[in-house]
Design a protein around this motif. Sequence first.
Motif, short mmCIF file in Angstrom:
data_model
loop_
_atom_site.label_atom_id
_atom_site.label_comp_id
_atom_site.label_asym_id
_atom_site.label_seq_id
_atom_site.Cartn_x
_atom_site.Cartn_y
_atom_site.Cartn_z
N VAL A 129 0.57 21.28 -13.98
CA VAL A 129 0.10 20.00 -14.50
C VAL A 129 -0.97 20.21 -15.56
O VAL A 129 -0.93 19.61 -16.65
CB VAL A 129 -0.46 19.12 -13.36
N PHE A 130 -1.93 21.08 -15.28
CA PHE A 130 -3.05 21.26 -16.20
C PHE A 130 -2.70 22.15 -17.39
O PHE A 130 -3.42 22.15 -18.40
CB PHE A 130 -4.25 21.85 -15.44
N ALA A 131 -1.62 22.93 -17.27
CA ALA A 131 -1.26 23.86 -18.35
C ALA A 131 -0.11 23.36 -19.22
O ALA A 131 0.11 23.90 -20.30
CB ALA A 131 -0.90 25.22 -17.76
N ALA A 132 0.63 22.35 -18.79
CA ALA A 132 1.80 21.89 -19.55
C ALA A 132 1.38 21.24 -20.86
O ALA A 132 0.48 20.39 -20.88
CB ALA A 132 2.61 20.91 -18.70
N THR A 133 2.03 21.62 -21.95
CA THR A 133 1.80 20.98 -23.24
C THR A 133 3.07 20.29 -23.75
O THR A 133 3.15 19.93 -24.92
CB THR A 133 1.32 22.01 -24.29
N PHE A 142 3.76 16.99 -12.48
CA PHE A 142 2.94 15.92 -11.95
C PHE A 142 3.60 15.26 -10.74
O PHE A 142 2.97 15.02 -9.71
CB PHE A 142 2.72 14.89 -13.07
N GLU A 143 4.88 14.98 -10.87
CA GLU A 143 5.61 14.36 -9.76
C GLU A 143 5.99 15.35 -8.68
O GLU A 143 6.07 15.01 -7.50
CB GLU A 143 6.86 13.65 -10.29
N PHE A 216 -1.35 3.81 -16.99
CA PHE A 216 -2.39 3.37 -16.06
C PHE A 216 -1.80 3.13 -14.67
O PHE A 216 -2.44 3.43 -13.65
CB PHE A 216 -3.01 2.07 -16.59
N ALA A 217 -0.58 2.62 -14.60
CA ALA A 217 0.06 2.36 -13.31
C ALA A 217 0.18 3.63 -12.48
O ALA A 217 0.08 3.59 -11.25
CB ALA A 217 1.45 1.75 -13.53
N SER A 218 0.37 4.77 -13.15
CA SER A 218 0.48 6.04 -12.43
C SER A 218 -0.89 6.64 -12.14
O SER A 218 -1.18 7.04 -11.00
CB SER A 218 1.30 7.03 -13.27
N LYS A 253 -7.78 14.55 -8.89
CA LYS A 253 -8.26 14.81 -10.24
C LYS A 253 -7.15 14.69 -11.28
O LYS A 253 -7.42 14.59 -12.48
CB LYS A 253 -8.90 16.20 -10.34
N MET A 254 -5.90 14.71 -10.82
CA MET A 254 -4.79 14.58 -11.77
C MET A 254 -4.80 13.23 -12.45
O MET A 254 -4.39 13.10 -13.60
CB MET A 254 -3.46 14.81 -11.05
N GLY A 255 -5.25 12.18 -11.74
CA GLY A 255 -5.35 10.87 -12.36
C GLY A 255 -6.40 10.86 -13.46
O GLY A 255 -6.17 10.34 -14.56
N GLY A 256 -7.58 11.42 -13.17
CA GLY A 256 -8.61 11.51 -14.19
C GLY A 256 -8.18 12.36 -15.36
O GLY A 256 -8.45 12.03 -16.53
N TYR A 257 -7.51 13.47 -15.08
CA TYR A 257 -6.99 14.33 -16.14
C TYR A 257 -5.99 13.58 -17.01
O TYR A 257 -5.97 13.73 -18.24
CB TYR A 257 -6.34 15.56 -15.53
N GLY A 258 -5.16 12.74 -16.37
CA GLY A 258 -4.20 11.95 -17.14
C GLY A 258 -4.87 11.00 -18.10
O GLY A 258 -4.44 10.85 -19.26
#
Length: 515
Positions: A129-133, A142-143, A216-218, A253-258
């Motif tokens: 998730v954090f490395a994907a570009t 993510f899912e 935002f919904a996710s 933290k994935m939500g904040g990262y998003g």
Amino acid sequence: MEFPILSVMILLPLAAGALLLLLPGDEAGKASTARWIALGTTLVELILGIVLWLGFDTGSSAFQYRETVPLFEPFFSWELGIDGISLVLIALSVFLMPICILASWESVKVRVPEYMAAFLLMEALMIGVFAATELFLFYVMFEGGLIPMYLIIGIWGGQNRIYASYKFFLYTLLGSVLMLLAMMYMVSVAGTADIPTLMSYDFAESAQVWLWLAFFASFAVKMPMWPVHTWLPDAHVQAPTAGSVILAGVLLKMGGYGFIRFSLPMFPDASVDLMWLIFGLSMVAVVYTSLVALAQADMKKLIAYSSVAHMAFVTVGLFGFNQQALEGSIVVMLSHGLVSGALFLCVGVVYDRLHTREIAAYGGVANVMPRYAIFFMLFAMASVGLPGTSGFVGEFLVMLGAFQASTWAVFIVCTGIILAAAYMLFLYRRVAFGTITNPAVEAMRDLTAREYACLVPMAVVVLWMGVAPNIFIDPVRAPVADIVARLDAAGAPQQQVELVAAPGTTAETVPGASR
């Protein structure tokens, strides 16, 4: 570096997890082997994370360690790379994972190879998730993270684990369907799925609002924000201790990262227009969930509701639209990952001895477990935001930065700190102090060597971040500056802060002065 370190960090735990599922022998033998393979793999990942940090150029906002492997172009490709924001979150992930394995060493006794494989799969997906570009690679990672956590809660959780796992899965999955539709639209308009390119692409202002709402919904469910937070307490209560640690430590933290990676840079106009929505929900979340935490009788539920309140600090900082607020929100994410994870570990320590999370069942624990009480106190104070701990640095920066955007929002959010002191001190006093009324408490032994190995590293980093925060802030400064520049161009509100300077000083030397 020519060495594909990011791909190795994703594929290594996947390979180790697959190996665990194929182990021969009896159950006892497989369980022991699985524990050691999982611990060894996560320690190798930690070493690779340190190498990643040491080789990173903290002065650049560009994505580094880029890797590209065409797979199903133009629809999907393996594209990896990290900036400073990705770096610190990957570091958090690889730091917490060996601790999670150690925390599960004795408490998980059934289907151990499958349990360890689920954690290794989760580590691979979190790093992905954090490395994907690439947009769709990010979506898959993510899912995909839902699957191992769903299994961990549903198989190794508490009495109501099936309900909690279904609720967790459905909440987070439904929110992400709209995000996928938005991604398909973005690729069709921009002609690329490359995330760094999309971060500087100017979408039509009329489309930005709808795209922003879809993402935002996710992200709101993932963080989680009020009122879509109700899955979190159930998931935490039913999850095993290590599951709660990684859920609070990284998955939230994935939500904040998003928000940082997509909503703010890709849809800056919509972010500015909808700032009131984020501030409104965050203010309600801080006050409401703090009051709910104050009324809890279950230790895990209390910490779970406190997580919602702390993540509201993150959203206030992200939509403060200035350098200090955004940097503060990232520090809050890192600090919360450490502190809440450590608090769940502390709950797990006494749960392993007494097999209850009810606050009323304890009392006087400090009399029989004094070393445990010291660690518990440190993490409780860090959660409150005591100066000298990681909790203070992030919350102070968020309030200092968000004050420039909305005085009222900061005033309301500050009440969350007061309420946090109330519920954390209430929890600590009821558990650690007082006379021992439960005979079972008298028989509780203090920390074991394995529990020290879990708590000491957490305590060291919490204090390290509290006294030397620049080590953790330096990597994120450059990418945050780029995001702020995008928001400024979109008309983000800025309010000058007037400070009285001593003779001979300038705005460059006065902390917090607008430049």
